[in-house]
Design an enzyme around this catalytic site. Sequence first.
Site, PDB file in Angstrom:
ATOM      1  N   ASP A 191      18.956 -17.378  42.605  1.00 34.44           N
ATOM      2  CA  ASP A 191      19.985 -18.394  42.843  1.00 34.44           C
ATOM      3  C   ASP A 191      21.348 -17.712  42.917  1.00 34.44           C
ATOM      4  O   ASP A 191      21.442 -16.488  42.814  1.00 34.44           O
ATOM      5  CB  ASP A 191      19.952 -19.481  41.750  1.00 34.44           C
ATOM      6  CG  ASP A 191      20.291 -20.857  42.331  1.00 34.44           C
ATOM      7  OD1 ASP A 191      21.374 -20.985  42.942  1.00 34.44           O
ATOM      8  OD2 ASP A 191      19.475 -21.783  42.207  1.00 34.44           O
ATOM      9  N   HIS A 262      21.862 -21.132  48.256  1.00 29.56           N
ATOM     10  CA  HIS A 262      21.758 -20.616  46.881  1.00 29.56           C
ATOM     11  C   HIS A 262      21.479 -19.114  46.900  1.00 29.56           C
ATOM     12  O   HIS A 262      20.623 -18.608  46.167  1.00 29.56           O
ATOM     13  CB  HIS A 262      20.675 -21.364  46.098  1.00 29.56           C
ATOM     14  CG  HIS A 262      21.096 -22.754  45.689  1.00 29.56           C
ATOM     15  ND1 HIS A 262      22.125 -22.986  44.806  1.00 29.56           N
ATOM     16  CD2 HIS A 262      20.648 -23.981  46.065  1.00 29.56           C
ATOM     17  CE1 HIS A 262      22.281 -24.298  44.634  1.00 29.56           C
ATOM     18  NE2 HIS A 262      21.415 -24.929  45.402  1.00 29.56           N
ATOM     19  N   GLU A 325      20.330 -27.726  49.454  1.00 30.82           N
ATOM     20  CA  GLU A 325      21.766 -27.529  49.271  1.00 30.82           C
ATOM     21  C   GLU A 325      22.291 -26.293  50.014  1.00 30.82           C
ATOM     22  O   GLU A 325      22.879 -25.407  49.407  1.00 30.82           O
ATOM     23  CB  GLU A 325      22.066 -27.429  47.764  1.00 30.82           C
ATOM     24  CG  GLU A 325      21.699 -28.720  47.037  1.00 30.82           C
ATOM     25  CD  GLU A 325      21.946 -28.665  45.530  1.00 30.82           C
ATOM     26  OE1 GLU A 325      22.378 -29.686  44.978  1.00 30.82           O
ATOM     27  OE2 GLU A 325      21.701 -27.607  44.898  1.00 30.82           O
TER      28      GLU A 325
HETATM   29  C1  ACM Z   1      17.779 -29.118  43.340  1.00 34.81           C
HETATM   30  O1  ACM Z   1      17.875 -29.735  42.264  1.00 34.81           O
HETATM   31  N1  ACM Z   1      18.855 -28.628  43.938  1.00 34.81           N
HETATM   32  C2  ACM Z   1      16.506 -28.936  43.987  1.00 34.81           C
END
Ligand code: ACM
Length: 528
Positions: A191, A262, A325
Amino acid sequence: MMRHLIFSLLVLLTLTMTAQENRLIPAPAEWSPETGSFNLTPTTFLLARDMQAFQDAVTFRDICIDWFDFPLKTAIKEIGSGPYIEVAYDSTLDLPDGGYILVIAPEGIKVTGKADGGVFHGLMSLLQLMEPKPDRTISIPCQTISDGPRFVWRGMHLDVCRHFFSVDEVKQYIDLLALYKFNSFHWHLTDDQGWRIEIKQYPKLTEVGGWRNGTMVGRYSDQQYDSIRYGGYYTQEEIREVVDYAAKRHINIVPEIEMPGHATAALAAYPEFSCTGGPFEVAQGWGVFPDIFCPTEETFTFLENILDEVMALFPSSVIHIGGDEAPKDRWKECAHCQALMQREGLASEEELQSYFVQRIEKYVNSKGRTIIGWDEILEGGLAPNAMVMSWRGTEGGIAAAKDKHQVVMSPNNDCYFDHYQGDPANEPLAIGGMTTLEDVYNYEPVPPGLSKEESAFIIGAQANVWTEYILNFEHVEYMAVPRMIALSEVLWSTNRKSNFDDFKLRLARNLQLLDRQHVNYSRTWQTQ
Ligand code: ACM
Ligand code: ZN
């Protein structure tokens, strides 16, 4: 009238006593208590009838040493004289895969299991029933159980990027999963705030991407940071050790390598795979970050090489590629991205994300594996064979199931264990939200409105433990337990009565097992 009243009281008393005596969670499909008990002594043999069952017997012996300091003798052989626990595989049992029959009688115990996990799940039920005595024997009440799971994907997730957890702690987490018959551990390994898996071909991923020069402290709105270097990663040897540990407990580990978003930690190490060229720093705060992988040929080679090493470490048939995201700001301004969209006839950056995911899917499929991604991978068109993990509610999961894709439900309202579980005034700082034990217990993974055929694509559910506000493993336990115990019943039990009061009775008894293991579970539910 009086007779009615007395009868009702008797029924109530019997029900209450049964409920109190039973501490098994998840509740078994069929259960009949009998009188008497089996007494486990140092001369009791654990006998396996086949090699598969022997593996489970050895794992169970290790667990009994850990739990009770009780060394069971283990062997592959037929029953001789004396007390015994016998374990055997039987593919002909009329039970779902992973099911088992457990018979506890005064003269011996027999566990028969079907397919992967059956015997082990039976042994985990046995473990929950074992009561150590002061004379160092273990008493187990006589009963017969016939049991099997409702869903094939019974998952728990752990984010080791925002905060890092040691190999020993990850094993403790896996122990909890095993005890409650989960069979999938989603290990969120990469991440913005840290890359946590050694990749031999790209050492900077962990040398650079594994460390950050500070961490957000307190509430997001305060925007406060410390300046303490923080990080860590798992070597490939450690990963193998954890995969093996989980496999012995019939838990598959699904690794997650996040793309295209991410990705800040990866790009801090290798900025050449971004749109701008960087430089970047491993993120210190929480949130969603704009710099994501740029879909160049070099980036695909980089990611494919990483996935090669990941697939060599994890035998999982399913590989999680993230997909959530991923802001499109950089792609909108990047000459390469725009030219690629033109060349491929892609009408939007969402379609470019779909192109990205489909290329990765092709590669992963070519190695005989399937991809799963967060529900954003539906945007711009779902890759043909992809599985979907529905987290922004259930809509993504419903759409994917209607489109005949397998779905794991993980909607944030019911399955985000980083949410508060009680009044925030009395709880440690959390990311927000509110997901009580009762919410989890009452959760139904198959959403209304799907046909029978469509419902079959909902293969299970999973809870997620994101660790922005969870700084140590005791706090992981506090957030995960007992909510994961409620989820285990949702996912396993075929005859769920949706009786929260009965569940709480069994839970109170069941948690005594975790007291022995010094698990730091939450007691918030006791006042709700
Ligand atoms: C997430 O909670 N961004 C998958
Ligand atoms: Zn680009």
